[in-house]
Design a protein around this motif. Structure first.
Motif, PDB file in Angstrom:
ATOM      1  N   VAL A 181       0.703  -1.141   0.529  1.00 60.81           N
ATOM      2  CA  VAL A 181      -0.234  -0.306  -0.391  1.00 60.81           C
ATOM      3  C   VAL A 181       0.982   1.249  -0.175  1.00 60.81           C
ATOM      4  CG1 VAL A 181      -1.783   1.607   1.487  1.00 60.81           C
ATOM      5  CG2 VAL A 181      -2.006  -1.263   1.564  1.00 60.81           C
ATOM      6  N   GLU A 182       0.860   2.087  -0.728  1.00 60.41           N
ATOM      7  CA  GLU A 182       0.869   3.860  -1.006  1.00 60.41           C
ATOM      8  C   GLU A 182       0.928   4.612  -0.698  1.00 60.41           C
ATOM      9  OE1 GLU A 182       2.972   6.593  -4.526  1.00 60.41           O
ATOM     10  OE2 GLU A 182       2.151   4.888  -5.170  1.00 60.41           O
ATOM     11  N   LEU A 183       0.919   5.521   0.838  1.00 67.64           N
ATOM     12  CA  LEU A 183       0.112   6.043   1.301  1.00 67.64           C
ATOM     13  C   LEU A 183       0.937   8.009   1.027  1.00 67.64           C
ATOM     14  CD1 LEU A 183      -2.159   7.238   3.492  1.00 67.64           C
ATOM     15  CD2 LEU A 183      -0.494   6.812   5.183  1.00 67.64           C
ATOM     16  N   ARG A 184      -0.147   8.343   0.496  1.00 74.19           N
ATOM     17  CA  ARG A 184       0.325   9.589   0.102  1.00 74.19           C
ATOM     18  C   ARG A 184       0.170  10.993   1.070  1.00 74.19           C
ATOM     19  NH1 ARG A 184       4.323  10.311  -4.044  1.00 74.19           N
ATOM     20  NH2 ARG A 184       5.008   8.316  -5.036  1.00 74.19           N
ATOM     21  N   PHE A 185      -0.050  12.074   1.345  1.00 75.09           N
ATOM     22  CA  PHE A 185      -0.114  12.990   1.909  1.00 75.09           C
ATOM     23  C   PHE A 185      -0.168  14.380   1.561  1.00 75.09           C
ATOM     24  CE2 PHE A 185       0.869  10.814   5.567  1.00 75.09           C
ATOM     25  CZ  PHE A 185      -1.080  10.143   6.212  1.00 75.09           C
ATOM     26  N   ARG A 186      -1.337  14.743   0.881  1.00 73.39           N
ATOM     27  CA  ARG A 186      -1.359  15.845  -0.190  1.00 73.39           C
ATOM     28  C   ARG A 186      -0.776  17.350   0.332  1.00 73.39           C
ATOM     29  NH1 ARG A 186      -7.242  14.635  -0.159  1.00 73.39           N
ATOM     30  NH2 ARG A 186      -7.420  13.222  -2.236  1.00 73.39           N
ATOM     31  N   VAL A 213      -9.404  11.750   0.945  1.00 75.10           N
ATOM     32  CA  VAL A 213      -8.787  10.919   1.550  1.00 75.10           C
ATOM     33  C   VAL A 213      -9.537   9.916  -0.019  1.00 75.10           C
ATOM     34  CG1 VAL A 213      -8.881   8.056   2.074  1.00 75.10           C
ATOM     35  CG2 VAL A 213      -8.786   9.981   3.503  1.00 75.10           C
ATOM     36  N   THR A 214      -8.659   9.066  -1.017  1.00 69.61           N
ATOM     37  CA  THR A 214      -8.989   8.550  -2.393  1.00 69.61           C
ATOM     38  C   THR A 214      -8.459   6.896  -2.295  1.00 69.61           C
ATOM     39  OG1 THR A 214      -7.492   9.904  -3.736  1.00 69.61           O
ATOM     40  CG2 THR A 214      -9.195  10.776  -3.233  1.00 69.61           C
ATOM     41  N   LEU A 215      -8.871   6.450  -2.601  1.00 66.14           N
ATOM     42  CA  LEU A 215      -8.224   4.834  -2.687  1.00 66.14           C
ATOM     43  C   LEU A 215      -8.079   4.745  -4.527  1.00 66.14           C
ATOM     44  CD1 LEU A 215      -9.911   5.204   0.345  1.00 66.14           C
ATOM     45  CD2 LEU A 215      -8.508   3.130   0.291  1.00 66.14           C
ATOM     46  N   THR A 216      -6.957   4.253  -5.463  1.00 64.66           N
ATOM     47  CA  THR A 216      -6.578   3.374  -6.082  1.00 64.66           C
ATOM     48  C   THR A 216      -5.885   1.839  -6.509  1.00 64.66           C
ATOM     49  OG1 THR A 216      -6.630   5.794  -7.067  1.00 64.66           O
ATOM     50  CG2 THR A 216      -6.042   4.031  -8.260  1.00 64.66           C
ATOM     51  N   GLY A 217      -7.451   1.445  -6.678  1.00 65.89           N
ATOM     52  CA  GLY A 217      -7.179   0.175  -6.516  1.00 65.89           C
ATOM     53  C   GLY A 217      -8.578  -0.929  -6.638  1.00 65.89           C
ATOM     54  N   PRO A 218      -8.286  -2.561  -6.430  1.00 66.14           N
ATOM     55  CA  PRO A 218      -8.970  -3.203  -6.813  1.00 66.14           C
ATOM     56  C   PRO A 218     -10.276  -2.735  -5.932  1.00 66.14           C
ATOM     57  CG  PRO A 218      -7.407  -4.442  -6.770  1.00 66.14           C
ATOM     58  CD  PRO A 218      -6.857  -3.053  -6.365  1.00 66.14           C
ATOM     59  N   SER A 219     -11.304  -2.815  -5.641  1.00 66.37           N
ATOM     60  CA  SER A 219     -12.096  -2.508  -4.778  1.00 66.37           C
ATOM     61  C   SER A 219     -12.341  -3.677  -4.051  1.00 66.37           C
ATOM     62  CB  SER A 219     -13.630  -3.252  -5.742  1.00 66.37           C
ATOM     63  OG  SER A 219     -14.479  -4.359  -6.338  1.00 66.37           O
ATOM     64  N   ALA A 221      -0.180  -2.441  -5.225  1.00 67.64           N
ATOM     65  CA  ALA A 221      -1.683  -2.732  -4.958  1.00 67.64           C
ATOM     66  C   ALA A 221      -3.224  -1.646  -4.648  1.00 67.64           C
ATOM     67  CB  ALA A 221      -1.795  -3.979  -4.414  1.00 67.64           C
ATOM     68  N   LEU A 222      -2.372  -1.043  -3.770  1.00 68.48           N
ATOM     69  CA  LEU A 222      -3.321   0.206  -3.196  1.00 68.48           C
ATOM     70  C   LEU A 222      -2.735   0.879  -2.584  1.00 68.48           C
ATOM     71  CD1 LEU A 222      -6.533   0.751  -2.953  1.00 68.48           C
ATOM     72  CD2 LEU A 222      -6.103  -0.101  -0.096  1.00 68.48           C
ATOM     73  N   ARG A 223      -2.824   2.393  -4.332  1.00 71.83           N
ATOM     74  CA  ARG A 223      -2.904   3.520  -3.330  1.00 71.83           C
ATOM     75  C   ARG A 223      -3.582   4.350  -2.350  1.00 71.83           C
ATOM     76  NH1 ARG A 223      -0.480   1.675  -8.398  1.00 71.83           N
ATOM     77  NH2 ARG A 223       2.314   2.635  -8.313  1.00 71.83           N
ATOM     78  N   VAL A 224      -3.834   4.899  -1.582  1.00 73.54           N
ATOM     79  CA  VAL A 224      -3.587   6.072  -0.791  1.00 73.54           C
ATOM     80  C   VAL A 224      -3.260   7.762  -0.643  1.00 73.54           C
ATOM     81  CG1 VAL A 224      -4.910   6.414   1.220  1.00 73.54           C
ATOM     82  CG2 VAL A 224      -4.448   3.890   0.432  1.00 73.54           C
ATOM     83  N   GLU A 225      -4.092   8.251  -1.005  1.00 75.66           N
ATOM     84  CA  GLU A 225      -4.164   9.637  -0.922  1.00 75.66           C
ATOM     85  C   GLU A 225      -4.510  10.596   0.166  1.00 75.66           C
ATOM     86  OE1 GLU A 225      -4.205  13.242  -4.201  1.00 75.66           O
ATOM     87  OE2 GLU A 225      -2.955  12.144  -4.396  1.00 75.66           O
ATOM     88  N   ALA A 226      -4.545  11.359   1.146  1.00 74.71           N
ATOM     89  CA  ALA A 226      -5.456  12.137   1.768  1.00 74.71           C
ATOM     90  C   ALA A 226      -4.620  13.398   2.341  1.00 74.71           C
ATOM     91  CB  ALA A 226      -5.187  11.145   2.884  1.00 74.71           C
ATOM     92  N   ARG A 249     -15.161   0.635  11.218  1.00 75.80           N
ATOM     93  CA  ARG A 249     -16.959   0.346  11.254  1.00 75.80           C
ATOM     94  C   ARG A 249     -16.775   1.443  10.236  1.00 75.80           C
ATOM     95  NH1 ARG A 249     -19.255  -0.199  16.922  1.00 75.80           N
ATOM     96  NH2 ARG A 249     -20.766  -0.618  15.705  1.00 75.80           N
ATOM     97  N   ASP A 250     -18.411   1.685   9.698  1.00 78.15           N
ATOM     98  CA  ASP A 250     -18.381   3.001   9.333  1.00 78.15           C
ATOM     99  C   ASP A 250     -18.459   3.671   7.666  1.00 78.15           C
ATOM    100  OD1 ASP A 250     -20.067   4.666   7.924  1.00 78.15           O
ATOM    101  OD2 ASP A 250     -20.001   6.262   9.765  1.00 78.15           O
ATOM    102  N   HIS A 251     -17.356   2.205   7.050  1.00 72.32           N
ATOM    103  CA  HIS A 251     -16.398   2.339   5.914  1.00 72.32           C
ATOM    104  C   HIS A 251     -17.129   2.616   4.430  1.00 72.32           C
ATOM    105  CE1 HIS A 251     -16.226  -1.799   4.932  1.00 72.32           C
ATOM    106  NE2 HIS A 251     -16.050  -2.543   6.707  1.00 72.32           N
ATOM    107  N   GLY A 252     -18.746   2.342   4.923  1.00 71.11           N
ATOM    108  CA  GLY A 252     -18.702   2.709   3.154  1.00 71.11           C
ATOM    109  C   GLY A 252     -18.512   2.016   2.246  1.00 71.11           C
ATOM    110  N   GLN A 253     -18.950   2.850   1.064  1.00 70.50           N
ATOM    111  CA  GLN A 253     -18.305   1.829   0.001  1.00 70.50           C
ATOM    112  C   GLN A 253     -16.800   2.770  -1.014  1.00 70.50           C
ATOM    113  OE1 GLN A 253     -19.475  -0.822  -1.944  1.00 70.50           O
ATOM    114  NE2 GLN A 253     -20.879  -0.587   0.541  1.00 70.50           N
ATOM    115  N   SER A 254     -15.781   2.239  -1.189  1.00 65.27           N
ATOM    116  CA  SER A 254     -14.829   2.926  -1.680  1.00 65.27           C
ATOM    117  C   SER A 254     -14.274   2.961  -2.754  1.00 65.27           C
ATOM    118  CB  SER A 254     -13.465   2.673  -0.605  1.00 65.27           C
ATOM    119  OG  SER A 254     -13.345   1.799  -0.134  1.00 65.27           O
TER     120      SER A 254
END
Length: 227
Positions: free
Chosen positions: A129-134, A191-197, A162-167, A222-227
């Protein structure tokens, strides 16, 4: 003459624990860190000299002991756990200053995220997982996830991400503290996530959240909703 010169037990406790960084060193040990460099990663603004001094003071006071090339809390140190929890809980409820820009540090946030995992929810196969902060200094950060642990690295190690997270740093920090839940972060674009659902949905469930997170907010898994 050093010390407060008072018989009061609170004054005597503060003679041991009241210096800057001391209780934060105890916090790191309570959270499971054992080695000097790992303790310092949780306290990136402390100098190596100061950390060494604080550890020696705690060792002399019988709160910390050396073990296997690292450090551990003694019974006296472990019994500080409720003190640290209550102090943190007090700040969460009564510190009127709230979260300010000087409290935001991506290194500290990601290090805490890395160690607050729900082991049984982690993927069995290695997942990067790659995590970047704006707009924030530091990073990118790479989480090498494979049950039962997460390793925090400075690169992908040659593996496919596998997953990119930008926050947004402040938004993710407030989520981690329990002030807001996951779904609004996604809806607002903080927060945006790019990768398989499957990974996008699973990602927030891997973490148990900040140790003292606000009880009234939805927990991070919990309460992670749809991403």
């Amino acid at each position: 003459m050093s010390g407060s010169g008072q018989f009061c037990a609170v004054a005597r406790a503060l003679e041991v624990l009241g210096e800057r960084w001391t209780l934060l060193v105890v916090r790191e040990l309570l959270l499971g860190e054992r080695h000097f460099n790992d303790i310092r990663r949780g306290l990136p603004r402390i100098s190596r000299t100061m950390l060494s001094t604080r550890l020696k003071t705690l060792e002399k006071a019988g709160i910390v002991a050396r073990e296997g090339g690292g450090y551990r809390l003694t019974d006296a140190g472990e019994n500080l756990a409720p003190v640290v929890r209550e102090l943190g809980g007090w700040a969460m409820e009564w510190d009127r200053r709230g979260l300010r820009p000087e409290h935001l540090d991506p290194d500290v946030l990601v290090w805490d995220i890395r160690r607050r995992t729900v082991t049984e929810r982690l993927p069995e196969r290695r997942t990067i997982v790659e995590l970047r902060f704006r707009g924030a200094d530091g990073g990118p950060y790479f989480l090498h996830v494979a049950r039962p642990q997460i390793d925090l690295c400075t690169d992908d190690g040659g593996f496919e991400v596998a997953l990119r997270v930008e926050a947004d740093l402040e938004a993710l920090t407030r989520y981690w503290l329990g002030e807001i839940s996951w779904a609004p972060l996604l809806r607002s674009g903080a927060v945006t996530l790019t990768g398989p659902s499957t990974l996008r949905r699973a990602f927030p469930t891997w973490f148990s959240g900040y140790l003292l997170r606000t009880a009234s907010a939805a927990g991070p898994h919990r309460d992670h909703g749809q991403s």
